[in-house]
Design an enzyme around this catalytic site. Structure first.
Site, mmCIF file in Angstrom:
data_model
loop_
_atom_site.group_PDB
_atom_site.id
_atom_site.type_symbol
_atom_site.label_atom_id
_atom_site.label_comp_id
_atom_site.label_asym_id
_atom_site.label_seq_id
_atom_site.Cartn_x
_atom_site.Cartn_y
_atom_site.Cartn_z
ATOM 1 N N LYS A 1 6.847 -1.177 3.870
ATOM 2 C CA LYS A 1 6.171 -0.820 2.625
ATOM 3 C C LYS A 1 6.748 -1.707 1.528
ATOM 4 O O LYS A 1 7.979 -1.876 1.451
ATOM 5 C CB LYS A 1 6.446 0.652 2.305
ATOM 6 C CG LYS A 1 5.741 1.610 3.256
ATOM 7 C CD LYS A 1 4.263 1.603 2.988
ATOM 8 C CE LYS A 1 3.522 2.682 3.741
ATOM 9 N NZ LYS A 1 2.080 2.647 3.472
ATOM 10 N N ASP B 1 2.836 -3.633 3.667
ATOM 11 C CA ASP B 1 1.786 -2.772 3.119
ATOM 12 C C ASP B 1 2.098 -2.461 1.664
ATOM 13 O O ASP B 1 3.132 -1.858 1.360
ATOM 14 C CB ASP B 1 1.728 -1.468 3.937
ATOM 15 C CG ASP B 1 0.621 -0.530 3.458
ATOM 16 O OD1 ASP B 1 -0.153 -0.920 2.557
ATOM 17 O OD2 ASP B 1 0.531 0.590 4.002
ATOM 18 N N LYS C 1 -8.444 4.095 9.605
ATOM 19 C CA LYS C 1 -7.937 5.472 9.560
ATOM 20 C C LYS C 1 -9.159 6.376 9.594
ATOM 21 O O LYS C 1 -9.954 6.370 8.652
ATOM 22 C CB LYS C 1 -7.187 5.733 8.261
ATOM 23 C CG LYS C 1 -5.808 5.149 8.197
ATOM 24 C CD LYS C 1 -5.163 5.493 6.866
ATOM 25 C CE LYS C 1 -3.835 4.786 6.728
ATOM 26 N NZ LYS C 1 -3.406 4.721 5.314
ATOM 27 N N GLY D 1 -2.094 5.393 10.028
ATOM 28 C CA GLY D 1 -1.575 6.752 10.189
ATOM 29 C C GLY D 1 -1.487 7.458 8.853
ATOM 30 O O GLY D 1 -1.360 6.810 7.802
ATOM 31 N N ASP E 1 -7.131 -1.504 3.829
ATOM 32 C CA ASP E 1 -6.975 -0.104 4.216
ATOM 33 C C ASP E 1 -7.833 0.715 3.243
ATOM 34 O O ASP E 1 -9.014 0.993 3.521
ATOM 35 C CB ASP E 1 -5.481 0.266 4.148
ATOM 36 C CG ASP E 1 -5.205 1.754 4.319
ATOM 37 O OD1 ASP E 1 -6.132 2.502 4.648
ATOM 38 O OD2 ASP E 1 -4.047 2.185 4.116
ATOM 39 N N GLU F 1 -1.194 -5.808 3.819
ATOM 40 C CA GLU F 1 -2.177 -4.735 3.758
ATOM 41 C C GLU F 1 -2.403 -4.301 2.312
ATOM 42 O O GLU F 1 -1.448 -4.033 1.575
ATOM 43 C CB GLU F 1 -1.640 -3.567 4.594
ATOM 44 C CG GLU F 1 -2.614 -2.448 4.828
ATOM 45 C CD GLU F 1 -1.999 -1.346 5.696
ATOM 46 O OE1 GLU F 1 -0.907 -1.553 6.276
ATOM 47 O OE2 GLU F 1 -2.601 -0.267 5.776
ATOM 48 N N SER G 1 5.868 2.393 10.557
ATOM 49 C CA SER G 1 5.809 2.110 9.132
ATOM 50 C C SER G 1 7.146 2.493 8.506
ATOM 51 O O SER G 1 7.597 3.627 8.650
ATOM 52 C CB SER G 1 4.666 2.940 8.538
ATOM 53 O OG SER G 1 4.621 2.803 7.152
ATOM 54 N N LYS H 1 6.229 -2.439 10.164
ATOM 55 C CA LYS H 1 5.495 -2.584 8.896
ATOM 56 C C LYS H 1 6.411 -2.136 7.774
ATOM 57 O O LYS H 1 6.953 -1.031 7.811
ATOM 58 C CB LYS H 1 4.230 -1.726 8.954
ATOM 59 C CG LYS H 1 3.648 -1.276 7.619
ATOM 60 C CD LYS H 1 2.252 -0.711 7.801
ATOM 61 C CE LYS H 1 1.937 0.408 6.824
ATOM 62 N NZ LYS H 1 0.578 0.945 7.013
#
Ligand code: NPG
Length: 368
Positions: A163, A189, A263, A291, A239, A214, A135, A161
């Site tokens: 952000k 995400d 998660k 995570g 998520d 996400e 991430s 991934k």
């Protein structure tokens, strides 16, 4: 098994570099580590909650309070405790899934260590290593982002991934595609940073063939995600919205997501996480393991979970050195983009006493 007490450790660890998401920037990780002491031996747990309630409603001080006041006493009072009984014993206390997850993890670890069974075996693992993604936080500039992504690809990560947030979405994705090509497994995400009025902007991500986007919308806006799905091609992954196997089933049924991030801390523990996996598998919905900047303890359990057959996408199960120069367990080290699934009893890893002591800023013993 009888629970004798729980050591509650507040741990503070510097991150190798600040990690910025749409909800804030973190330079260190402060978290709770639990050591459950039972008639059968000890077990370790770790809580996903952060210091501030910015990702979800839980936060470190709140978790400490609910553990001390309600959750630990309820388990101390149980005569014949097993990990499977933890959730039912705590069910009357609403919410607080991260606190419950940490406690269940510690009890499960104690139970499995006593029986000589690994987390992976207990959960139903079908693989001895897992594919790893990483991430990548929001950066100050595109060149800085490209440097970071290049470094992770060189390290062997199999999926990136990014952000994102309004103002940092299409351009970083475009830049990564242009520099590293279309073969890189790439996803984004948003951590709830958008609304349905952003459909035109989110649609601009479609040409980049992302694996998924996400959690673009608010945690409670499941129907909004179903609506958004009609307007964008990128598959939606949830998520924050998925807090249980039931909510996963509902979201899938409503057409709110095609992929689920699991998660364990968010859904109340590894046993419920396995149920989320099972529900998704039954619907043909791929899952991957998220995570929460775990130490080696949570990472060990996450890697075990990620080795279940429905985890067909690389997870945010990065190596220890993604976040920490020094971990509290032996570090998880990437091998060909994968991490080995621990095979020893319980978590298969144990904190190194001196390292744990170095990062522990407060400690209390919860007992009758
Ligand atoms: O690899 O542990 C990791 C971090 C993965 O980006 C990651 N976690 O929203 O999924 C998330 C995000 C997160 C970070 C959530 C910090 C909460 C706090």
């Amino acid at each position: 098994m009888k629970l004798t007490g729980v050591d509650l450790l507040r741990v503070r660890m510097p991150l190798v570099s600040p990690f910025r998401t749409s909800f804030g920037t973190q330079a260190e990780r402060e978290l709770l580590v639990l050591r459950a002491v039972t008639s059968e031996g000890e077990g370790w747990g770790e809580c996903g909650a952060m210091v501030d309630p910015l990702y979800s409603s839980e936060y470190v001080d709140g978790v400490e309070h609910v553990l001390r006041t309600f959750l630990v006493p309820a388990l101390l009072a149980a005569d014949d405790l097993t990990a499977n009984k933890v959730a039912p014993l705590l069910a009357k206390f609403k919410g607080h899934r991260m606190a419950k997850a940490a406690l269940e993890m510690a009890v499960l670890d104690a139970e499995l260590r006593a029986h000589g069974v690994s987390f992976a075996t207990a959960l139903g693992s079908t693989s001895d290593s897992v594919a790893c993604g990483v991430s990548v936080g929001i950066m100050d500039s595109i060149p800085q982002l490209l440097d970071a992504v290049g470094g992770y690809l060189d390290a062997g990560y199999l999926r990136i991934k990014l952000k994102i947030e309004p103002g940092w979405d299409v351009e970083p994705v475009r830049a990564v595609r242009e520099r590293f090509g279309d073969d890189v497994l790439l996803q984004v995400d948003a951590n709830t940073a958008y609304t349905l009025s952003d459909v035109p902007q989110l649609r601009r991500l479609d040409p980049f063939e992302l694996l998924l986007i996400e959690q673009p919308l608010e945690e409670e806006d499941v129907l909004g995600h179903a609506e958004l799905a009609k307007h964008i091609r990128t598959p939606i992954c949830l998520d924050e919205s998925v807090v249980s196997a039931r909510s996963a089933a509902d979201a899938i049924r409503l057409g709110a997501c095609r992929i689920v991030n699991i998660k364990p801390s968010r859904v109340g523990g590894y046993l419920e996480a396995r149920r989320v996996h099972d529900v998704c598998a039954a619907h043909g919905v791929p899952v991957w393991c998220g995570g929460m900047i775990e130490t080696g303890l949570g990472r060990a359990a996450n890697v075990a979970l990620a080795s279940l057959p429905g985890f067909t996408l690389p997870g945010d199960t990065s190596a220890s050195d993604r976040f920490y120069r020094t971990d509290i367990t032996e570090p998880f080290v990437l091998e060909g983009g994968r991490l080995p699934v621990p095979s020893g009893p319980g978590l298969g890893v144990t904190p190194i006493a001196e390292r744990l002591a170095e990062v522990t800023v407060a400690k209390s013993w919860l007992t009758d």
